[in-house]
Write a protein that holds these residues in place. Structure first.
Motif, PDB file in Angstrom:
ATOM      1  N   LEU A 170      31.085 -20.447 -81.428  1.00  0.00           N
ATOM      2  CA  LEU A 170      30.370 -19.751 -80.365  1.00  0.00           C
ATOM      3  C   LEU A 170      31.330 -19.329 -79.248  1.00  0.00           C
ATOM      4  CD1 LEU A 170      27.129 -21.927 -80.034  1.00  0.00           C
ATOM      5  CD2 LEU A 170      27.286 -19.624 -80.987  1.00  0.00           C
ATOM      6  N   HIS A 171      32.254 -20.214 -78.915  1.00  0.00           N
ATOM      7  CA  HIS A 171      33.267 -19.915 -77.895  1.00  0.00           C
ATOM      8  C   HIS A 171      34.081 -18.693 -78.286  1.00  0.00           C
ATOM      9  CE1 HIS A 171      37.593 -20.864 -76.637  1.00  0.00           C
ATOM     10  NE2 HIS A 171      37.011 -20.431 -75.543  1.00  0.00           N
ATOM     11  N   GLN A 172      34.515 -18.645 -79.546  1.00  0.00           N
ATOM     12  CA  GLN A 172      35.309 -17.506 -80.018  1.00  0.00           C
ATOM     13  C   GLN A 172      34.487 -16.221 -80.027  1.00  0.00           C
ATOM     14  OE1 GLN A 172      36.700 -18.889 -83.812  1.00  0.00           O
ATOM     15  NE2 GLN A 172      38.316 -20.157 -82.947  1.00  0.00           N
ATOM     16  N   ARG A 173      33.243 -16.303 -80.512  1.00  0.00           N
ATOM     17  CA  ARG A 173      32.402 -15.109 -80.606  1.00  0.00           C
ATOM     18  C   ARG A 173      32.085 -14.531 -79.233  1.00  0.00           C
ATOM     19  NH1 ARG A 173      27.925 -16.714 -85.265  1.00  0.00           N
ATOM     20  NH2 ARG A 173      29.355 -16.652 -87.054  1.00  0.00           N
ATOM     21  N   LYS A 192      35.365 -13.013 -77.788  1.00  0.00           N
ATOM     22  CA  LYS A 192      35.760 -11.765 -78.449  1.00  0.00           C
ATOM     23  C   LYS A 192      34.776 -10.639 -78.153  1.00  0.00           C
ATOM     24  CE  LYS A 192      38.273 -13.978 -82.244  1.00  0.00           C
ATOM     25  NZ  LYS A 192      38.251 -14.332 -83.688  1.00  0.00           N
ATOM     26  N   GLY A 193      33.477 -10.984 -78.085  1.00  0.00           N
ATOM     27  CA  GLY A 193      32.473  -9.965 -77.787  1.00  0.00           C
ATOM     28  C   GLY A 193      32.677  -9.366 -76.412  1.00  0.00           C
ATOM     29  N   ILE A 194      33.006 -10.213 -75.452  1.00  0.00           N
ATOM     30  CA  ILE A 194      33.226  -9.720 -74.092  1.00  0.00           C
ATOM     31  C   ILE A 194      34.534  -8.943 -74.002  1.00  0.00           C
ATOM     32  CG2 ILE A 194      33.687 -10.473 -71.716  1.00  0.00           C
ATOM     33  CD1 ILE A 194      31.600 -12.698 -72.219  1.00  0.00           C
ATOM     34  N   ALA A 195      35.544  -9.407 -74.763  1.00  0.00           N
ATOM     35  CA  ALA A 195      36.827  -8.699 -74.763  1.00  0.00           C
ATOM     36  C   ALA A 195      36.652  -7.269 -75.278  1.00  0.00           C
ATOM     37  CB  ALA A 195      37.841  -9.452 -75.613  1.00  0.00           C
ATOM     38  N   LYS A 196      35.783  -7.078 -76.264  1.00  0.00           N
ATOM     39  CA  LYS A 196      35.526  -5.734 -76.800  1.00  0.00           C
ATOM     40  C   LYS A 196      34.845  -4.847 -75.758  1.00  0.00           C
ATOM     41  CE  LYS A 196      35.217  -6.909 -81.722  1.00  0.00           C
ATOM     42  NZ  LYS A 196      34.305  -7.028 -82.897  1.00  0.00           N
ATOM     43  N   GLN A 197      33.954  -5.464 -74.961  1.00  0.00           N
ATOM     44  CA  GLN A 197      33.275  -4.691 -73.916  1.00  0.00           C
ATOM     45  C   GLN A 197      34.248  -4.290 -72.817  1.00  0.00           C
ATOM     46  OE1 GLN A 197      29.797  -6.776 -72.447  1.00  0.00           O
ATOM     47  NE2 GLN A 197      29.307  -7.536 -74.493  1.00  0.00           N
ATOM     48  N   GLY A 198      35.188  -5.222 -72.499  1.00  0.00           N
ATOM     49  CA  GLY A 198      36.183  -4.938 -71.479  1.00  0.00           C
ATOM     50  C   GLY A 198      35.556  -4.694 -70.115  1.00  0.00           C
ATOM     51  N   GLY A 199      36.307  -4.049 -69.239  1.00  0.00           N
ATOM     52  CA  GLY A 199      35.798  -3.644 -67.936  1.00  0.00           C
ATOM     53  C   GLY A 199      35.183  -4.760 -67.132  1.00  0.00           C
ATOM     54  N   LEU A 200      33.992  -4.496 -66.595  1.00  0.00           N
ATOM     55  CA  LEU A 200      33.313  -5.438 -65.714  1.00  0.00           C
ATOM     56  C   LEU A 200      33.008  -6.749 -66.421  1.00  0.00           C
ATOM     57  CD1 LEU A 200      31.948  -6.094 -63.017  1.00  0.00           C
ATOM     58  CD2 LEU A 200      29.862  -4.997 -63.900  1.00  0.00           C
ATOM     59  N   ASP A 230      42.787 -16.735 -88.354  1.00  0.00           N
ATOM     60  CA  ASP A 230      41.462 -16.257 -87.974  1.00  0.00           C
ATOM     61  C   ASP A 230      41.155 -14.941 -88.706  1.00  0.00           C
ATOM     62  OD1 ASP A 230      39.144 -16.366 -85.884  1.00  0.00           O
ATOM     63  OD2 ASP A 230      39.894 -14.314 -85.845  1.00  0.00           O
ATOM     64  N   PRO A 231      40.048 -14.833 -89.446  1.00  0.00           N
ATOM     65  CA  PRO A 231      39.755 -13.634 -90.244  1.00  0.00           C
ATOM     66  C   PRO A 231      39.682 -12.351 -89.415  1.00  0.00           C
ATOM     67  CG  PRO A 231      38.283 -15.424 -90.848  1.00  0.00           C
ATOM     68  CD  PRO A 231      39.028 -15.868 -89.639  1.00  0.00           C
ATOM     69  N   GLU A 232      39.091 -12.444 -88.226  1.00  0.00           N
ATOM     70  CA  GLU A 232      38.970 -11.250 -87.386  1.00  0.00           C
ATOM     71  C   GLU A 232      40.338 -10.787 -86.898  1.00  0.00           C
ATOM     72  OE1 GLU A 232      36.420 -10.092 -83.436  1.00  0.00           O
ATOM     73  OE2 GLU A 232      35.508 -11.455 -84.895  1.00  0.00           O
ATOM     74  N   TRP A 233      41.198 -11.749 -86.537  1.00  0.00           N
ATOM     75  CA  TRP A 233      42.554 -11.410 -86.112  1.00  0.00           C
ATOM     76  C   TRP A 233      43.333 -10.785 -87.265  1.00  0.00           C
ATOM     77  CZ3 TRP A 233      47.313 -13.693 -87.688  1.00  0.00           C
ATOM     78  CH2 TRP A 233      48.428 -13.237 -86.979  1.00  0.00           C
ATOM     79  N   VAL A 234      43.119 -11.312 -88.478  1.00  0.00           N
ATOM     80  CA  VAL A 234      43.792 -10.756 -89.665  1.00  0.00           C
ATOM     81  C   VAL A 234      43.386  -9.301 -89.862  1.00  0.00           C
ATOM     82  CG1 VAL A 234      43.972 -10.891 -92.188  1.00  0.00           C
ATOM     83  CG2 VAL A 234      44.081 -12.977 -90.823  1.00  0.00           C
ATOM     84  N   GLN A 235      42.093  -9.012 -89.720  1.00  0.00           N
ATOM     85  CA  GLN A 235      41.608  -7.633 -89.873  1.00  0.00           C
ATOM     86  C   GLN A 235      42.246  -6.712 -88.831  1.00  0.00           C
ATOM     87  OE1 GLN A 235      39.730  -6.306 -92.255  1.00  0.00           O
ATOM     88  NE2 GLN A 235      39.471  -8.252 -93.316  1.00  0.00           N
ATOM     89  N   GLN A 236      42.337  -7.182 -87.610  1.00  0.00           N
ATOM     90  CA  GLN A 236      42.962  -6.386 -86.554  1.00  0.00           C
ATOM     91  C   GLN A 236      44.441  -6.155 -86.846  1.00  0.00           C
ATOM     92  OE1 GLN A 236      42.117  -8.662 -83.042  1.00  0.00           O
ATOM     93  NE2 GLN A 236      39.966  -8.031 -82.947  1.00  0.00           N
ATOM     94  N   TRP A 237      45.103  -7.176 -87.362  1.00  0.00           N
ATOM     95  CA  TRP A 237      46.526  -7.069 -87.720  1.00  0.00           C
ATOM     96  C   TRP A 237      46.720  -5.990 -88.787  1.00  0.00           C
ATOM     97  CZ3 TRP A 237      51.251  -9.189 -86.391  1.00  0.00           C
ATOM     98  CH2 TRP A 237      52.282  -8.995 -87.299  1.00  0.00           C
TER      99      TRP A 237
END
Length: 593
Positions: free
Chosen positions: A280-283, A286-294, A504-511
């Motif tokens: 939950l911490h990671q999700r 990461k979800g907020i990081a994608k939104q960025g900004g405020l 981390d699978p999501e990090w691998v996909q981004q890589w």
């Protein structure tokens, strides 16, 4: 009605609560896309009827009945009915192999089995036939069984033997055996822990008192059950604590549906494991990081304020920013988890303090507890009134004695302690001495009376210089890195620590997307730049570790640690011996270069 500590057995407690709650909803499950409930009164009738049916089929007091089912209303009803018949429940994991089932059948001497689905029965029945145990089989759903075993339909048995709670006479007490729970086997073959009625009742009374005193009780409290009920933590916390509170239990559709179920059910209390909180911490991050900004700025602000608040260093100049975060940010995070959570009680494994502080910063209460199957299983829990410290597991439950042995081992005494391991006198004598349970955990008690765990006595790594390293601490820090999903370190009698890492699978996909390469895991494991990126994550962790704790080398796992490959227990703890066996040669090679 008697206080919880005065009930003579679990069945009497349940019938008393059912008589009080009557037609109010009790057990909830999804049916054809909609939540449907079974009332307390209806559940009590089904318990009485199934108990009567079991007796009619020849089961005698003390007989063991194996229960193989995913979490569902029928699990709770079956468990209570087995006990109401004077028998002993033997819960088993739905992830068990045929060999696991055979071991438990033969070791427990179960004479009957209740199984939920045809899929589970397919794995179970060969074990029944080979062991010559469990020759009476009851199926919750329609399924076919070998002609050589006596089999019945769960619903038909209840219909054929109608009974009321008043028809059930419980001639057993707090000291009598309620269930045999087989430990999940992080270090070898599972052993049967004999939990008596009093051990679980002691836990329920202690947990309910803590909830009442520190969080306040709402009527009804709403629980979402998703950890396996065959695990002592969920069996007591996710089933009998709600019964003690007269609450409602919703059964999660599965881990993949947990997030949506939380939004639908809006639980008030949940028993969780650290791995879920890490996910939950990671999700959320990461979800907020994608939104960025405020959103990202609010998260950063919440973390800074939350950290200072946790440490008791909140400044008056923080108040305007705290007000903004409290109004604009925290409600959105809480809504993702249903919006009504008073607390998530974490147990089963150590919680990385940083994860606990993260949820504190989000305005969510995480209460880290501590326990063992051998102790009901709850021994202690952090409480707001005692001052929550994320690096501790809180004070002992009411009427629970804890002391620290000369070698640092945590010892526990009280009604919560098991009577022993089933048919294993040698192991019983090893861990039970003069009424004290020797937990195998190393720890201390702080000035506030809170227990602090440093590590498992048997998991402590002792390097070639005799220095001790606590692996769970280092592993927890590694998995906080965005590049690393899972980790196991080793280095017993070696010059330094080495690790098995699962990226981390999501990090691998981004890589892969960034590099324009195909995500072939085998190729990536041999890619120098990919390994260097993981190595940078390890070095970030090493900066905060002592010289003896630092991870000098690592290998990349072939696949994630999972229940299916037996590298995780059903309660999501890593099985060190299995992982070491799988990667032993490659880990040894790290010391040769």
């Amino acid at each position: 009605m008697p206080h919880l500590e005065h009930f003579p057995d679990l069945v009497t407690m349940f019938f008393a609560r059912a008589d009080e709650q009557r037609d109010k909803p009790f057990l909830w499950a999804k049916t054809d896309g909609a939540w449907t409930s079974i009332s307390w009164a209806d559940a009590a009738r089904q318990v009485a009827s199934l108990a009567t049916a079991l007796r009619a089929k020849g089961l005698k007091p003390g007989d063991r009945v194996m229960l193989v089912s995913e979490n569902r209303p029928q699990w709770c009803i079956s468990d209570l009915a087995i006990m109401a018949a004077g028998c002993v429940t033997v819960p088993t994991y739905t992830t068990n192999t045929e060999r696991d089932h055979q071991h438990i059948l033969e070791n427990s001497g179960s004479c009957a089995v209740i199984v939920s689905t045809a899929k589970l029965a397919k794995i179970l029945m060969p074990a029944v036939l080979k062991s010559n145990q469990g020759q009476l089989v009851i199926g919750m759903e329609e399924m076919r069984f070998p002609a050589t075993v006596e089999h019945h339909d769960w619903h038909a048995l209840i219909a054929q033997h109608p009974a009321l709670p008043a028809d059930i006479v419980t001639d057993f007490g707090r000291g009598d055996l309620a269930c045999i729970i087989y430990t999940s086997g992080t270090g070898g073959a599972p052993r049967g822990v004999m939990q008596h009625h009093g051990a679980i009742l002691h836990n329920v009374a202690g947990c309910v008192a803590a909830i009442s005193d520190d969080l306040g009780i709402d009527h009804p409290e709403t629980f979402l059950s998703f950890l396996p009920l065959s695990h002592a933590y969920e069996h007591t916390g996710g089933q009998y604590v709600p019964i003690g509170l007269g609450g409602q239990i919703y059964y999660c559709e599965g881990l993949e549906k947990l997030a949506s179920n939380m939004e639908e059910v809006r639980p008030t209390l949940m028993f969780v494991v650290p791995r879920l909180l890490e996910v939950l911490h990671q999700r959320i991050g990461k979800g907020i990081a994608k939104q960025g900004g405020l959103s990202q700025r609010l998260l950063d602000q919440a973390m800074r304020i939350g950290e200072r608040d946790y440490q008791g260093r909140l400044r008056w100049t923080d108040r305007p920013a705290k007000l903004v975060v409290d109004r604009l940010f925290k409600p959105k995070i809480r809504k993702r988890l249903g919006g009504r959570l008073k607390a998530m009680i974490s147990g089963g494994a150590p919680l990385t303090p940083e994860v606990g502080v993260f949820f504190h910063s989000m305005g969510l209460t995480v209460l880290q507890g501590y326990g063992q199957t051998e102790a009901g299983p709850v021994i202690s829990c952090n409480l707001p009134s005692a001052g929550i410290r994320m690096d501790t597991v809180g004070p002992p439950l009411r009427d629970t004695e804890v002391r620290i042995a000369a070698d640092g081992e945590i010892l526990v005494r009280g009604e919560l302690v098991m009577h022993g391991y089933w048919r294993n006198d040698a192991e019983t004598a090893r861990v039970l001495k003069d009424g004290w349970l020797h937990t195998g955990d190393i720890g201390e008690i702080d000035a506030g009376g809170r227990i602090k765990i440093t590590d498992r006595k048997k998991d402590l790594i002792i390097n070639d210089k005799g220095d001790n390293v606590a692996p769970q601490k280092v592993e927890g820090m590694l998995t906080l890195q965005p590049e690393i999903a899972q980790a196991m370190i080793t280095g017993d009698r070696r010059p330094y620590m080495v690790a098995v890492l699962v990226p981390d699978p999501e990090w691998v996909q981004q890589w892969c997307a960034k590099g324009g390469t195909t995500c072939d895991f085998a190729k990536l494991a041999g890619d120098a730049q990919f390994r260097a990126a993981l190595g940078a994550a390890v070095e970030r962790v090493n900066k905060d570790l002592s010289l003896t704790e630092r991870v000098r080398r690592f290998i990349i796992a072939d696949a994630a640690f999972a229940i299916e490959n037996e590298q995780l227990t059903p309660s999501l703890k890593i099985r060190r011996h299995v992982i070491r066996a799988a990667y032993g040669e490659r880990l040894d090679a790290l010391y040769k270069h």
